[in-house]
Enzyme design. Sequence first.
Site, short mmCIF file in Angstrom:
data_model
loop_
_atom_site.label_atom_id
_atom_site.label_comp_id
_atom_site.label_asym_id
_atom_site.label_seq_id
_atom_site.Cartn_x
_atom_site.Cartn_y
_atom_site.Cartn_z
N TRP A 103 0.82 -1.22 0.00
CA TRP A 103 0.00 0.00 0.00
C TRP A 103 0.85 1.26 0.00
CZ3 TRP A 103 -4.38 -0.35 -2.08
CH2 TRP A 103 -5.19 -1.47 -1.89
N ASP A 173 -1.73 6.60 6.48
CA ASP A 173 -2.78 5.77 5.91
C ASP A 173 -3.11 4.71 6.96
OD1 ASP A 173 -4.38 3.94 4.61
OD2 ASP A 173 -2.99 3.54 2.96
N LYS A 197 -12.57 -1.79 6.41
CA LYS A 197 -11.82 -2.81 7.15
C LYS A 197 -12.17 -2.76 8.64
CE LYS A 197 -8.66 -2.93 3.45
NZ LYS A 197 -7.96 -1.99 2.61
C1 LIG Z 1 -7.42 -1.39 1.62
C2 LIG Z 1 -6.35 -0.39 1.75
C3 LIG Z 1 -6.25 0.72 0.87
C4 LIG Z 1 -7.17 0.91 -0.30
O1 LIG Z 1 -8.45 1.20 0.10
P1 LIG Z 1 -9.61 1.51 -0.94
O2 LIG Z 1 -10.67 2.06 -0.04
O3 LIG Z 1 -9.97 0.20 -1.58
O4 LIG Z 1 -9.13 2.49 -1.92
C5 LIG Z 1 -5.25 1.63 1.09
N1 LIG Z 1 -4.38 1.49 2.11
C6 LIG Z 1 -4.44 0.44 2.95
C7 LIG Z 1 -3.45 0.34 4.07
C8 LIG Z 1 -5.43 -0.53 2.80
O5 LIG Z 1 -5.49 -1.56 3.64
#
Ligand SMILES: *Cc1c(COP(=O)(O)O)cnc(C)c1O
Length: 363
Positions: A103, A173, A197
């Site tokens: 990511w 993030d 998540k």
């Molecule tokens: C799932 C995830 C993303 C992407 O998320 P989307 O909402 O599908 O764009 C980005 N960063 C991390 C750490 C993730 O786990």
Amino acid sequence: MANRAYNFNAGPAALPLDVLQKVQGQFVEFENSGMSLMEMSHRGAIYEKVHFETESLLRELLSIPEGYKVLFLQGGASTQFAMIPMNLLRPGATASFVATGSWATKAIQEAKLFGETAIAASSESDSYKRIPSIGELNYAPDSAYLHITSNETIEGTQWSEFPDTGNVPLIGDMSSDILCRPIDVSKFAVIYAGAQKNLGPSGVTIVIIREELVAKPSTTVPTMLRYDTHAKNDSLYNTPPTFAIYMMGEVLKWIKSNGGAAGMEAINREKAALLYDTIDGSNGFYKGFAELGSRSLMNVTFTMQSKELEAQFIKESEAQGFVGLKGHRSVGGLRASIYNAVPLESVRALADFMRDFQNRNAQ
Ligand SMILES: *Cc1c(COP(=O)(O)O)cnc(C)c1O
């Protein structure tokens, strides 16, 4: 509910059964309004109450200090990979990144479309099995910002402490570990996370941003991709994802009634220990992917001696009601995502299954 799966999906992921049932009960008619919340204006009093209640719960549960805006946006965390440099990376400036895995790499690639990037530290040569230590970080003091990925969902690594970056804005993030534990929001200039998540269903992305960063003009950025557009309008500039925000609010109420961020951390540590202890006690039958000090509380990644054995593990686990245990295609192996809403009983059942599978298959 008798036939609920042991859900270890990486995202979208398990939601609390209590929340699903409550939302089901409110779905067709919301608070004697004669209609579903999904059928009403986002400018009406009923929706606005849900919207602002969700924001205030998030502020409370994360202990967000004064001076931050909380935004509900669309486009997922992936859109933030672009929005952040579009809004915060000025011409001539450099954005610094810690390259921790899949990511972080996507965030870096996207930022390169908008300006200069630099790598403050990287664990690529260790196959992203670890999070670089704070002492390894090396970034210019005039960096536009330092971006980190607090939990690498695919590799199963997680930062255990965050750097003090002084005048360099720290951006996190936190898509896959937001509210899994208490954090010090004041260390960050921006925190962002897709909800699907740890916070709710897909469709809404939260952005927590220091007000002074919002205020800076960025005149060439499209209206919908500017933080100030959404900040000035309380995330009601255009139609927000009302269902996702409402459901996130219900998940936040559930988190609050289960002890808040500290309550989540206690149970998350218990869940993670069940699986890591099983891996570590398996005499090498299971091998943890992440280095010990970088192990994630949210995504437990491991491999086995052969692809055939891993495939058999998946097949047998599926037959016993376990879902989502296949590792991401880029890393392989197995992954159990044990976000806040994954019940302790599911994790106990998985640890039992792992031991049983080992007993039947170890030479
Ligand atoms: C799932 C995830 C993303 C992407 O998320 P989307 O909402 O599908 O764009 C980005 N960063 C991390 C750490 C993730 O786990």
